[in-house]
Design a protein around this motif. Structure first.
Motif, short mmCIF file in Angstrom:
data_model
loop_
_atom_site.label_atom_id
_atom_site.label_comp_id
_atom_site.label_asym_id
_atom_site.label_seq_id
_atom_site.Cartn_x
_atom_site.Cartn_y
_atom_site.Cartn_z
N PHE A 87 -8.73 4.39 -3.46
CA PHE A 87 -8.36 3.23 -2.64
C PHE A 87 -6.95 3.38 -2.07
CE2 PHE A 87 -6.46 -1.00 -2.20
CZ PHE A 87 -7.35 -1.59 -1.31
N LEU A 88 -6.01 3.83 -2.92
CA LEU A 88 -4.64 4.02 -2.46
C LEU A 88 -4.56 5.11 -1.39
CD1 LEU A 88 -2.66 3.74 -5.83
CD2 LEU A 88 -2.72 2.07 -3.96
N ALA A 144 -10.10 6.12 7.02
CA ALA A 144 -9.74 5.69 5.66
C ALA A 144 -10.97 5.61 4.77
CB ALA A 144 -9.04 4.33 5.71
N TRP A 148 -5.17 4.84 6.26
CA TRP A 148 -5.31 3.77 7.25
C TRP A 148 -3.95 3.38 7.83
CZ3 TRP A 148 -3.25 -1.14 7.52
CH2 TRP A 148 -3.76 -1.97 8.52
N PHE A 149 -2.95 3.20 6.96
CA PHE A 149 -1.63 2.79 7.42
C PHE A 149 -1.03 3.85 8.34
CE2 PHE A 149 3.00 2.78 6.98
CZ PHE A 149 3.30 1.46 7.32
N SER A 188 -5.99 3.69 1.77
CA SER A 188 -5.05 2.75 2.36
C SER A 188 -3.90 3.48 3.04
CB SER A 188 -4.50 1.82 1.28
OG SER A 188 -5.54 1.06 0.68
#
Length: 286
Positions: A240-241, A41, A247-248, A244
């Protein structure tokens, strides 16, 4: 059915189950992957930010340079128009300090004063000549100061100490010049344009200078700076989105991977038990 046949079928059935299970385990053996959700991420976030920063910076520099060029061209156009207010033949005669109080000189300055008052963004409007290597002021459109204000007017033929390079180049070459970047002198910080004053024969006898205060100059550049800041903030949130989301997703895949490995380990344990049971069943008959 004989006892021997029944024992034979019971012995064959576990063997088939073990063979099928072994084949399935071999076919679907999970790979051992390194899944690092946070690291991946961060890499995505940095990559997106870096790519966006380079792109926005390139566009910012190009837009800034285009706006600066437009400002310079606008100053030169205005200076060219205002230079037509100067009577060049009269200007040639303003070569002694005592002429400063004559009606002709005062009338020439009033022409420029009215022009300067028509455009509040003009900080200073003046003419200058080159005396050897010295730049000297001639006409000055600065009004007399009010009570308590500093007198920023210049006297006729007053030397311009430490003049910007552009005015010297304009006086020597007889060509138009404009400030590449803001400069500072004893009156403040400005960007300026200089256009030649030519006589009937086309000879340049001086220049008309027009100064724009650096605050007004920067105010014209501010929309580009503001748009750049907004673009970078937007890019940060997009990066950032995306980070994220990576990462998710990778975290979810990691959980599935762990569960698959756990299931595979359970099946291997089951196969080991079947193998052990089969060996125990064959032991007495051996």
């Amino acid at each position: 059915m004989s006892v021997a046949n029944r024992n034979t079928r019971e012995a064959a059935t576990p063997a088939l189950d073990r063979a099928t299970l072994a084949a399935l385990l071999a076919k679907h053996a999970p790979g051992r992957y390194r899944i690092r959700p946070l690291f991946e991420a961060v890499v995505v976030f940095v990559a997106v930010m870096l790519a966006t920063f380079i792109t926005v910076s390139f566009i910012h520099l190009r837009a800034l340079e285009a706006q600066k060029q437009e400002i310079r061209q606008g100053l030169l156009r205005t200076a060219n128009v205002l230079s037509t207010l100067v009577d060049v033949e009269d200007h040639r005669g303003f070569d002694r300090a005592e002429i400063e109080t004559t009606p002709g000189f005062i009338a020439a300055e009033q022409q420029l004063i009215r022009a300067k008052q028509a455009d509040p963004q003009i900080a200073f409007l003046y003419t200058a000549v080159l005396d050897g290597d010295t730049v000297r002021f001639v006409l000055d459109a600065t009004l007399p100061p009010l009570a308590g204000e500093e007198d920023t007017r210049v006297a006729l033929l007053q030397a311009y100490d430490d003049p910007p390079a552009e005015i010297v180049e304009a006086l020597r070459s007889g060509e138009t010049r404009a400030s590449a970047e803001p400069y500072t002198d004893e009156w403040g910080s400005f960007v300026s344009a200089y256009v030649p004053l030519r006589d009937a024969n086309g000879q340049a006898i001086g220049v008309l200078g027009l100064d724009l205060e650096v605050s007004a100059y920067l105010a014209r550049l501010e929309p580009i700076e503001r748009a750049t800041r907004r673009a970078l903030v937007t890019a940060f949130f997009i990066a950032f989105l995306m980070g994220s989301a990576v990462w998710f997703l990778r975290r979810f895949i990691l959980v599935l991977h762990h569960r698959r490995n756990a299931l595979y380990d359970d099946l291997q344990a089951m196969q080991a038990r079947l193998d052990a049971g089969h060996d125990d069943a064959r032991g007495p008959s051996a």
